[in-house]
Structure formats: C-alpha cells, structure tokens
Design a protein around this motif. Structure first.
Motif, PDB file in Angstrom:
ATOM      1  N   LEU A 159      -7.094  17.048 -15.791  1.00  0.00           N
ATOM      2  CA  LEU A 159      -7.504  15.639 -15.560  1.00  0.00           C
ATOM      3  C   LEU A 159      -8.398  15.090 -16.199  1.00  0.00           C
ATOM      4  O   LEU A 159      -8.382  13.843 -16.640  1.00  0.00           O
ATOM      5  CB  LEU A 159      -8.150  15.932 -14.198  1.00  0.00           C
ATOM      6  CG  LEU A 159      -8.772  14.635 -13.176  1.00  0.00           C
ATOM      7  CD1 LEU A 159      -7.814  13.504 -12.808  1.00  0.00           C
ATOM      8  CD2 LEU A 159      -9.383  15.073 -12.038  1.00  0.00           C
ATOM      9  N   ARG A 160      -9.642  15.870 -16.819  1.00  0.00           N
ATOM     10  CA  ARG A 160     -10.513  15.091 -17.684  1.00  0.00           C
ATOM     11  C   ARG A 160      -9.796  14.689 -19.121  1.00  0.00           C
ATOM     12  O   ARG A 160     -10.208  13.855 -19.638  1.00  0.00           O
ATOM     13  CB  ARG A 160     -11.636  15.971 -17.786  1.00  0.00           C
ATOM     14  CG  ARG A 160     -12.380  15.877 -16.510  1.00  0.00           C
ATOM     15  CD  ARG A 160     -13.423  16.813 -16.264  1.00  0.00           C
ATOM     16  NE  ARG A 160     -14.232  16.903 -14.941  1.00  0.00           N
ATOM     17  CZ  ARG A 160     -13.641  17.101 -13.608  1.00  0.00           C
ATOM     18  NH1 ARG A 160     -12.404  17.590 -13.702  1.00  0.00           N
ATOM     19  NH2 ARG A 160     -14.359  17.060 -12.628  1.00  0.00           N
ATOM     20  N   ARG A 161      -8.963  15.729 -19.469  1.00  0.00           N
ATOM     21  CA  ARG A 161      -8.488  15.306 -20.900  1.00  0.00           C
ATOM     22  C   ARG A 161      -7.767  14.053 -20.900  1.00  0.00           C
ATOM     23  O   ARG A 161      -7.728  13.322 -21.869  1.00  0.00           O
ATOM     24  CB  ARG A 161      -7.526  16.679 -21.254  1.00  0.00           C
ATOM     25  CG  ARG A 161      -7.015  16.420 -22.567  1.00  0.00           C
ATOM     26  CD  ARG A 161      -6.237  17.952 -23.191  1.00  0.00           C
ATOM     27  NE  ARG A 161      -5.034  18.015 -22.549  1.00  0.00           N
ATOM     28  CZ  ARG A 161      -4.887  19.178 -21.682  1.00  0.00           C
ATOM     29  NH1 ARG A 161      -5.983  19.945 -21.269  1.00  0.00           N
ATOM     30  NH2 ARG A 161      -3.614  19.160 -20.941  1.00  0.00           N
ATOM     31  N   GLN A 162      -7.002  13.761 -20.103  1.00  0.00           N
ATOM     32  CA  GLN A 162      -6.325  12.352 -19.789  1.00  0.00           C
ATOM     33  C   GLN A 162      -6.935  11.384 -19.405  1.00  0.00           C
ATOM     34  O   GLN A 162      -6.868  10.306 -19.915  1.00  0.00           O
ATOM     35  CB  GLN A 162      -5.021  12.726 -18.854  1.00  0.00           C
ATOM     36  CG  GLN A 162      -4.259  13.970 -19.177  1.00  0.00           C
ATOM     37  CD  GLN A 162      -3.541  13.820 -20.601  1.00  0.00           C
ATOM     38  OE1 GLN A 162      -3.541  12.850 -21.211  1.00  0.00           O
ATOM     39  NE2 GLN A 162      -2.916  14.925 -21.005  1.00  0.00           N
ATOM     40  N   THR A 163      -7.936  11.532 -18.620  1.00  0.00           N
ATOM     41  CA  THR A 163      -8.735  10.206 -17.953  1.00  0.00           C
ATOM     42  C   THR A 163      -9.663   9.814 -19.067  1.00  0.00           C
ATOM     43  O   THR A 163      -9.955   8.628 -19.386  1.00  0.00           O
ATOM     44  CB  THR A 163      -9.366  10.621 -16.691  1.00  0.00           C
ATOM     45  OG1 THR A 163      -8.416  11.007 -15.736  1.00  0.00           O
ATOM     46  CG2 THR A 163     -10.011   9.707 -16.123  1.00  0.00           C
ATOM     47  N   LEU A 164     -10.477  10.840 -19.738  1.00  0.00           N
ATOM     48  CA  LEU A 164     -11.707  10.331 -20.465  1.00  0.00           C
ATOM     49  C   LEU A 164     -11.084   9.604 -21.658  1.00  0.00           C
ATOM     50  O   LEU A 164     -11.965   8.907 -22.341  1.00  0.00           O
ATOM     51  CB  LEU A 164     -12.526  11.748 -20.877  1.00  0.00           C
ATOM     52  CG  LEU A 164     -13.389  12.193 -19.758  1.00  0.00           C
ATOM     53  CD1 LEU A 164     -14.080  13.524 -20.084  1.00  0.00           C
ATOM     54  CD2 LEU A 164     -14.502  11.178 -18.917  1.00  0.00           C
ATOM     55  N   MET A 165     -10.015   9.896 -22.401  1.00  0.00           N
ATOM     56  CA  MET A 165      -9.471   9.495 -23.420  1.00  0.00           C
ATOM     57  C   MET A 165      -8.642   8.180 -23.210  1.00  0.00           C
ATOM     58  O   MET A 165      -8.130   7.677 -24.521  1.00  0.00           O
ATOM     59  CB  MET A 165      -8.895  10.704 -24.216  1.00  0.00           C
ATOM     60  CG  MET A 165      -9.397  11.889 -24.316  1.00  0.00           C
ATOM     61  SD  MET A 165     -11.345  11.961 -24.524  1.00  0.00           S
ATOM     62  CE  MET A 165     -11.804  13.489 -23.934  1.00  0.00           C
ATOM     63  N   SER A 166      -8.398   7.782 -22.051  1.00  0.00           N
ATOM     64  CA  SER A 166      -7.769   6.704 -21.932  1.00  0.00           C
ATOM     65  C   SER A 166      -8.236   5.468 -21.537  1.00  0.00           C
ATOM     66  O   SER A 166      -9.237   5.642 -20.652  1.00  0.00           O
ATOM     67  CB  SER A 166      -6.572   7.180 -20.842  1.00  0.00           C
ATOM     68  OG  SER A 166      -5.792   8.290 -21.418  1.00  0.00           O
ATOM     69  N   ARG A 167      -7.746   4.476 -21.543  1.00  0.00           N
ATOM     70  CA  ARG A 167      -8.502   3.085 -21.173  1.00  0.00           C
ATOM     71  C   ARG A 167      -7.348   2.285 -20.316  1.00  0.00           C
ATOM     72  O   ARG A 167      -6.119   1.992 -20.854  1.00  0.00           O
ATOM     73  CB  ARG A 167      -8.894   2.210 -22.221  1.00  0.00           C
ATOM     74  CG  ARG A 167      -9.660   0.881 -22.004  1.00  0.00           C
ATOM     75  CD  ARG A 167      -9.938   0.023 -23.159  1.00  0.00           C
ATOM     76  NE  ARG A 167     -10.903   0.614 -24.175  1.00  0.00           N
ATOM     77  CZ  ARG A 167     -10.624   0.982 -25.293  1.00  0.00           C
ATOM     78  NH1 ARG A 167      -9.444   0.969 -25.700  1.00  0.00           N
ATOM     79  NH2 ARG A 167     -11.692   1.624 -25.892  1.00  0.00           N
TER      80      ARG A 167
END
Length: 358
Positions: A262-270
């Motif tokens: 969840l965090r790997r995909q959310t934190l690096m995306s805009r």
C-alpha cells in the motif's frame, strides 16, 4: 531536510492487512468488474478512426496543412497507446491471452512499438516505482533522477546538459517517439528470448514501413520529412508529458528499503486533478495512485475509486498526493534541476510541498 529513507520509515505499515481491507472495499463496490461495452466501443472505433485519418491525409495531399494532420496523428496514436496500456494491464478481458493479443496488435501494428519490450519494462516499474536499481523509468540515458546518476556524467558536455536538464526536459520529450520505436526494435531483434518475436517483427515492419511508404508516396520528400518529424515529435511529447507527472519528483526509494504494498505504491505516485478533460487527455493515468494499487481496474472506474482510496489513506495517515497538471510539471522541473545542480538530498522537498497542499 528529511531523507526519503526516514520519510518512508515513519509511515511504514502498522499491520499486514492495510491493503487487504482497502481491496475488499473496492471489490465490494464492484469497481473491479469488467467494462465490456466501454472497451468494445473503443476497440471498434480505433481502426475506423485510424482509417478516416489516413483518408484525410490522402485527401489533403501535397499541402503544408499536412503538418496539422501530423499533429492529429500524434494525438490519435497516443490515445490508441493508452488503450493498449489498458489491455496490457488486463483491464479489458478476463482472458490473459485476449488481453495480450489486443495489446500486441495495438502496440506493434497500430503504433509501431514492441509490446514485449514495453511489458517487460513496465512490469518492473509497477513492482518498484521510484526504487533505485529496480525501476527502469528512473534509469534514463539523458536525464538524471538521483545525485549519484548526475555524478556519473563525466563528459563536460554531458555534465553541462545535466546541470541544465530542467530547461531541456520538455524539448527532450520531442525525441521520445523515436526512442520508443528504436528501443522496441532493438529488443525484438536481440537474441534474448522474446515471446512472439516474429509476430512482433512482422507487425512493426508493416506499421513503420507501411506508414513511411504512404507518407513518401503522397508527399514530396521535403514535406514528407517535415510530416514525420512533427508526427514523431508530438507523439513522443504527448506520451512523455502524460507519464512524467505520475512519479517524477516524488520520493526515491533506496535499494535496501522495504515497504508494504500500500505505501510502496501510494507514496511514490501522484494524482492529477482536472476532471473529465484531464481524464481523457491522460488516458486515466492521472489516477496514478489507484492505477498502481489496482492495475487491472478498468479505466472508467478509477475516478470512482479515488475518493475511497483518498479517505482510506487519510485514516491511516498515509500521504495521498494530488496536484494540478501545471503544478505537477513545475514540481518535476524543480526536482530534476536540483538533481542536475548536484544537491545531495533533493528528494523530500516535493513531498513536503505537496503534503502541505493536500
């Protein structure tokens, strides 16, 4: 300044079920169901619109108005590429084989790109967005995304270009179309294993060879070259401008850092705000967070999933980044300028600025 390692560590998962709960909610809302009517309409219209564009090209004939037609082809090919992207992510059909062949036909025969090359590259990107040593989208020959990459540029001319890479970023995108075609051709001609190699070779040859031949048959050599330059340049620019806002300028992940999905995909995306117009122009890529969390979600459902994901992230205190399109380009340019000028810790500033804007 906060390093990306500390940012990521501070928001690490508090339990293994964070994504499981979100996924269950998305499934319960019916947002993973197929949208056959939507996609069959697009698939049926694609060859019709492409044929109409070719007829228009032939009808206009030897005229400098063809440069506007070339711009139209650039937009059309990019929109078709978005459809191929959807198929490659299994958004269209339940059958993996049907999705694969749809992507292959769209990419190789309609666009002139290698589906096999793109799938290999894009799969690695989705697995580790912005992770150093793992994401191929941050390993480019002409742009540096980390100070280490910038420091490796030894040639004085290259170092000067890197130090001004923010200035040259958008002009460089004009070469992206040529790069996409060339990289795919190099891949299918390489001796490494490539699925359906000869199908790809035949399709790409028919598309690129046939299109170039048609242009030179209809137009004089000088106008033909101008037409192809405009079409390829704007195609690459449109493609690059659609993908660049999604991850560039977001935190970089050190190779040794482990994050939950969840965090790997959310934190690096805009995500990019803008409504239906931006949805259409960017082919759904403006919902990058939802797309990375649920890559097989049909494009029309992404906008419905966004409020659910946003609220869920807020509840877990996970940064959920949204900006306007122009603001995102500003973030990207400032970020790569800082890297090019040799700053050692440029990663956190875009994240901090965007979190304040949420």
């Amino acid at each position: 300044m906060t390093t990306p390692t500390r940012v990521a560590t501070r928001v690490r998962s508090t339990g293994p079920s964070d994504f499981t709960e979100l996924s269950a909610r998305i499934q319960a809302m019916g947002l993973m169901r197929r949208r056959y009517g939507y996609y069959w309409t697009k698939l049926a219209l694609t060859p019709i619109v492409l044929a109409a564009a070719i007829v228009l090209f032939i009808w206009v004939g030897e005229s400098w108005w063809q440069l506007l037609v070339a711009a139209g082809f650039a937009v059309l090919f990019t929109q078709i590429a978005f459809l191929g992207h959807d198929a490659a992510h299994r958004q269209i059909f339940a059958s993996g084989t049907w999705n694969d062949w749809t992507s292959l036909i769209i990419a190789d025969l309609f666009i002139g790109m290698s589906y096999g090359w793109w799938r290999h590259k894009h799969t690695r990107h989705h697995a580790n967005p912005n992770k150093q040593g793992a994401d191929p989208d941050i390993e480019l020959p002409v742009i540096s995304f980390t100070p280490e990459q910038a420091a490796r540029r030894r040639n004085p001319v290259t170092r000067w270009l890197v130090s001004h890479q923010g200035t040259f970023f958008f002009p460089i995108l004009l070469l992206e179309g040529v790069s996409l075609h060339a990289s795919g051709i190099a891949r299918v001609l390489h001796r490494d294993h490539v699925d359906r190699r000869w199908v790809e070779i035949v399709f790409i040859t028919l598309r690129l060879g046939g299109f170039i031949a048609l242009v030179f048959i209809v137009l004089s050599p000088g106008l033909a070259v101008a037409f192809l330059a405009v079409q390829l340049g704007l195609f690459g620019f449109y493609m690059g401008a659609s993908f660049a806002p999604n991850h560039k300028g977001m935190p970089m992940v050190p190779a040794t850092l482990k994050l939950d999905f969840l965090r790997r995909q959310t934190l690096m995306s805009r995500n990019i705000r803008g409504g239906p117009v931006v949805d259409t122009l960017m082919g759904g890529l403006n919902y990058q967070i939802e797309h990375h969390l649920f890559p097989s979600m049909p494009r029309p459902h992404l906008r419905h999933a966004a409020p659910i994901v946003r609220a869920y992230c807020k509840r877990l205190d996970i940064p959920y980044t949204e900006t306007g399109l122009m603001q995102s380009y500003g973030i990207v340019l400032r970020y790569i300028n800082r890297v090019g000028l040799g700053e050692r810790d440029p990663f956190d500033c875009p994240l901090v600025a965007q979190r304040r804007a949420i």
